[in-house]
Design a protein around this motif. Structure first.
Motif, PDB file in Angstrom:
ATOM      1  N   LEU A 251     -42.368  -3.281  20.652  1.00  0.00           N
ATOM      2  CA  LEU A 251     -41.258  -2.741  21.447  1.00  0.00           C
ATOM      3  C   LEU A 251     -41.653  -1.423  22.107  1.00  0.00           C
ATOM      4  O   LEU A 251     -41.352  -1.192  23.286  1.00  0.00           O
ATOM      5  N   ALA A 252     -42.320  -0.578  21.341  1.00  0.00           N
ATOM      6  CA  ALA A 252     -42.772   0.696  21.909  1.00  0.00           C
ATOM      7  C   ALA A 252     -43.805   0.461  23.011  1.00  0.00           C
ATOM      8  O   ALA A 252     -43.816   1.169  24.024  1.00  0.00           O
ATOM      9  N   ALA A 253     -44.661  -0.548  22.818  1.00  0.00           N
ATOM     10  CA  ALA A 253     -45.685  -0.846  23.818  1.00  0.00           C
ATOM     11  C   ALA A 253     -45.065  -1.319  25.125  1.00  0.00           C
ATOM     12  O   ALA A 253     -45.540  -0.971  26.211  1.00  0.00           O
ATOM     13  N   ILE A 254     -44.017  -2.114  25.042  1.00  0.00           N
ATOM     14  CA  ILE A 254     -43.355  -2.600  26.259  1.00  0.00           C
ATOM     15  C   ILE A 254     -42.777  -1.431  27.050  1.00  0.00           C
ATOM     16  O   ILE A 254     -42.955  -1.329  28.274  1.00  0.00           O
ATOM     17  N   ILE A 423     -51.001  -3.483  26.406  1.00  0.00           N
ATOM     18  CA  ILE A 423     -50.917  -4.935  26.645  1.00  0.00           C
ATOM     19  C   ILE A 423     -51.468  -5.701  25.447  1.00  0.00           C
ATOM     20  O   ILE A 423     -50.897  -6.720  25.034  1.00  0.00           O
ATOM     21  N   ALA A 424     -52.571  -5.225  24.870  1.00  0.00           N
ATOM     22  CA  ALA A 424     -53.104  -5.874  23.671  1.00  0.00           C
ATOM     23  C   ALA A 424     -52.095  -5.831  22.536  1.00  0.00           C
ATOM     24  O   ALA A 424     -51.952  -6.798  21.778  1.00  0.00           O
ATOM     25  N   SER A 425     -51.386  -4.705  22.409  1.00  0.00           N
ATOM     26  CA  SER A 425     -50.375  -4.584  21.352  1.00  0.00           C
ATOM     27  C   SER A 425     -49.281  -5.623  21.532  1.00  0.00           C
ATOM     28  O   SER A 425     -48.828  -6.245  20.559  1.00  0.00           O
ATOM     29  N   ILE A 426     -48.839  -5.820  22.760  1.00  0.00           N
ATOM     30  CA  ILE A 426     -47.786  -6.808  23.029  1.00  0.00           C
ATOM     31  C   ILE A 426     -48.278  -8.217  22.682  1.00  0.00           C
ATOM     32  O   ILE A 426     -47.564  -9.008  22.048  1.00  0.00           O
ATOM     33  N   VAL A 428     -50.638  -9.056  20.557  1.00  0.00           N
ATOM     34  CA  VAL A 428     -50.801  -9.167  19.102  1.00  0.00           C
ATOM     35  C   VAL A 428     -49.448  -9.310  18.416  1.00  0.00           C
ATOM     36  O   VAL A 428     -49.306 -10.075  17.450  1.00  0.00           O
ATOM     37  N   VAL A 429     -48.447  -8.596  18.900  1.00  0.00           N
ATOM     38  CA  VAL A 429     -47.102  -8.716  18.304  1.00  0.00           C
ATOM     39  C   VAL A 429     -46.560 -10.130  18.503  1.00  0.00           C
ATOM     40  O   VAL A 429     -46.028 -10.739  17.566  1.00  0.00           O
ATOM     41  N   LEU A 430     -46.680 -10.664  19.713  1.00  0.00           N
ATOM     42  CA  LEU A 430     -46.222 -12.035  19.958  1.00  0.00           C
ATOM     43  C   LEU A 430     -46.979 -13.023  19.067  1.00  0.00           C
ATOM     44  O   LEU A 430     -46.391 -13.968  18.528  1.00  0.00           O
ATOM     45  N   PHE A 431     -48.266 -12.783  18.904  1.00  0.00           N
ATOM     46  CA  PHE A 431     -49.058 -13.647  18.037  1.00  0.00           C
ATOM     47  C   PHE A 431     -48.591 -13.549  16.587  1.00  0.00           C
ATOM     48  O   PHE A 431     -48.448 -14.568  15.899  1.00  0.00           O
TER      49      PHE A 431
END
Length: 667
Positions: A251-254, A423-426, A428-431
């Motif tokens: 959420l913070a990454a978005i 973008i990588a964080s997003i 990884v979170v979805l994964f």
């Protein structure tokens, strides 16, 4: 470097302030609860590095560190003895009932060993001494364990830094620039870890309530996958903490990505802070630093990451867990699509051939964050929370190190790197959310992690063998080439060439006594015929003889001296017949000057001569120590070169009272 070096010099000139800081940090780390928020490791390893670098003395730093941790533990113990059970109801301990309960169980289980072992256990180390006092442990026994474990704890924190400082010294004339870069990287990693720990501890009182609400909401869903997600988010599930952390991070990454991209698109350029960081690291470039961070950045090379990502995909496919394998593959493919479709950038001024590296988001960082992030999610599945945290922290630090290498090498803006991380964080979170609904079965996560790490090392080794030199050349700072005719060079061009070698600290060093116009290989052939020993390019294997205090001079490679951040293109040595166990060392450095004549274009090489002997340090190692060569030795070497039939004398110049001879090979 110019901004930070004064602070290093200040601590060297006023060690009392450094000792006070070390004492206070060590004591604060051992105080009740306060120790949770004190980043002692970074400070103490940094202090050890300054010791190894010769900026501070070891024993005073060791004494301050040991005394600080002993005093801190003793104060915490006395607080427990004085307040007893009331300690649990006092601020700030009353806000950490779970930590107190865990610490109390730890002391009851391990007894006196808890004092010694507890110093190295995150979390409980901040409350163990107070609980020991509260439970009535004998004061004499506690003091004995406190002192002995305090000495060992201090050594464990200082010695890694001391070894790092010595390693920098062994790499050649101490690189203050490299020291600063490594300290900056260490500080970034330490602060990042400290902030994550602080955030986790601050959110602990609220985390379980949030998890219960999410689990309750998901449990009422009519979709089985959502209900399974709710069971994973339940507070009693060991995987729930890591998953919740990933969701918050996503959420913070978005939010961060939206802000970053909108700013870049509106300005159509990078910000002032990007330029400031670019210039900051440009001043810190050094040869040892370049070699270290080129190898670090190669950990994020595309084919290396593909090899690492293939391990968990094949692992899951072999166990017929097709959904997990597909999810991992989808994450890597998504990251690759972003690097191909969603990229724009602004190059740094004058970088020319490096233009393609300046892309938003940074492909290196995006792919590394995705691969190592998804690997952390998979390999931490079903493990204890501390093991999960350790795996996630190690892989996250690897991504940070790769991102830092891109900054240091000047091939990505900070905005590019932040975009890659976000973008990588997003992804990884979805994964991580997607795989919560997948049953992994008995898939041996630690074995998978071990195979993945081995694959990373093997793939990086192969990549380095094939492309390290090419990459090192590609990432060199861009220098402008000055071109002169032979007449113009003799008339005025030589005045633009440095008369002295500029060392890693940016200060003038030994004098250049010879300019060689032509291929350095020709000079090397001529020198070899004069009984000089020509040394290969300095590598880590050359440091091994340095580690023996009994090494003789002829077994030690000459110091890997540099000029303006570049190593010598040729290094040769010859024993000094007048002084036993000494030698004269000749080094040829490539300049940014080219001389043209009717036969072609030739680079100018600047040649200096130094006199080396062996310096043995406190029985730990032996290193070559150099000083200016005797004028008679310098003149004898030049006369031999001038007399060689393969050499043509162009002329000589007087620079500051020093005669500089200009030679070139005969056509």
């Amino acid at each position: 470097m110019d901004q930070i070096q004064p602070y290093l010099d200040y601590f060297a000139q006023h060690p009392s302030w450094a000792l006070i800081i070390v004492f206070l940090i060590s004591m604060g780390e051992a105080l009740l609860v306060i120790g949770l928020f004190v980043p002692s490791t970074a400070v103490l390893v940094g202090a050890g590095t300054l010791v190894g670098a010769g900026k501070l003395d070891f024993w005073p730093v060791m004494a301050a560190t040991t005394l600080g941790c002993i005093v801190g533990d003793q104060l915490s113990f006395w607080a427990g003895r004085f307040f007893g059970d009331r300690l649990k109801t006092m601020w700030p301990l009353k806000n950490y009932p779970q930590l107190l309960a865990k610490g109390e169980a730890y002391v009851k289980q391990h007894g006196g060993k808890s004092i010694a072992i507890g110093r190295f256990v995150p979390g409980v180390k901040a409350v163990v001494p107070g609980i020991a006092g509260m439970l009535g442990m004998g004061e004499a026994f506690f003091l004995m364990v406190n002192i002995t474990s305090g000495i060992f704890w201090s050594l464990m924190h200082l010695l890694p830094g001391v070894l790092l400082g010595h390693a920098l010294s062994l790499a050649g004339e101490l690189s203050g620039r490299l020291l600063v870069v490594l300290l900056v990287l260490l500080a970034i990693l330490a602060v990042a870890g400290w902030l994550v720990r602080l955030l986790a501890q601050s959110l602990t009182p609220y985390r379980k309530a949030v998890q219960r609400k999410i689990a309750g909401w998901a449990g009422e869903s009519r979709f089985r996958s959502v209900r399974r997600f709710g069971r994973v988010m339940a507070p009693d599930n060991p995987n729930s903490v890591l998953l919740l952390l990933f969701i918050i991070l996503g959420l913070a990454a978005i939010v961060g990505l939206i802000d970053l991209v909108s700013g870049l698109l509106i300005r159509h350029a990078v910000g002032d802070f990007d330029f400031a960081l670019f210039n900051f690291f440009s001043e810190l470039r050094s040869v040892p630093g370049d070699e270290i961070f080129v190898r670090v950045t190669m950990l994020g090379d595309e084919y290396v990451l593909y090899a690492v990502a293939l391990v968990p995909i094949l692992w899951m496919a072999f166990r017929r867990n097709w959904r997990a394998a597909a999810a991992m593959l989808a994450a890597v493919v998504a990251a690759k699509i972003v690097t191909l479709a969603f990229s724009f950038g602004t190059p740094a001024p004058g970088l020319g051939s490096l233009r393609s590296d300046f892309r938003f988001p940074s492909p290196h960082v995006l792919m590394a964050g995705t691969v190592f992030g998804t690997l952390a999610v998979i390999t931490s599945r079903g493990l204890q929370r501390w093991t999960q945290a350790l795996i996630a922290a190690c892989l996250a630090m690897l991504v940070i190190a790769i991102a830092f290498s891109r900054l240091y090498l000047g091939v990505n803006w900070l905005s590019d790197i932040l975009g890659g991380i976000l973008i990588a964080s997003i992804i990884v979170v979805l994964f991580s959310v997607a795989v919560t609904t997948i049953s992994f079965g008995r898939f041996r996560p630690l074995a998978l992690l071990a195979v993945s790490v081995a694959t990373l090392l093997i793939a990086t080794g192969i990549d380095s063998d094939r492309g390290f030199e090419r990459r090192l050349e590609r990432y060199q700072p861009v220098n402008k080439i000055a071109t002169y005719s032979i007449e113009d060079y003799m008339a005025k061009g030589w005045t633009n060439v440095p008369g002295q070698r500029i060392n890693l600290a940016g200060r003038p060093s030994d004098i250049f006594v010879l300019h060689w116009i032509g291929p350095v290989a020709a000079l090397q052939d001529i020198i070899a015929g004069e009984n000089y020993t020509v040394w290969n390019r300095w590598g880590w294997k050359d440091a091994l003889p340095y580690l023996s205090p009994d090494s003789q001079l002829d077994a030690l490679a000459p110091n890997p001296a540099v000029h303006e951040g570049l190593r010598a293109k040729m290094t040769a040595s010859v024993p000094d017949p007048t002084v036993p166990n000494t030698r004269n060392v000749l080094r040829a450095f490539q300049s940014n000057t080219v001389v043209t004549d009717t036969t072609g274009n030739y680079r100018v090489y600047l040649v200096g001569i130094t006199h080396e002997s062996v310096k043995r340090s406190v029985g730990l190692f032996a290193v070559p120590s150099d000083r200016a060569a005797a004028p008679a030795d310098v003149q004898a070497m030049i006369d031999k070169l001038k007399a060689d039939p393969r050499v043509e004398t162009v002329g000589s110049l007087s620079v500051g009272g020093q005669v500089v001879t200009i030679l070139r090979p005969k056509s």
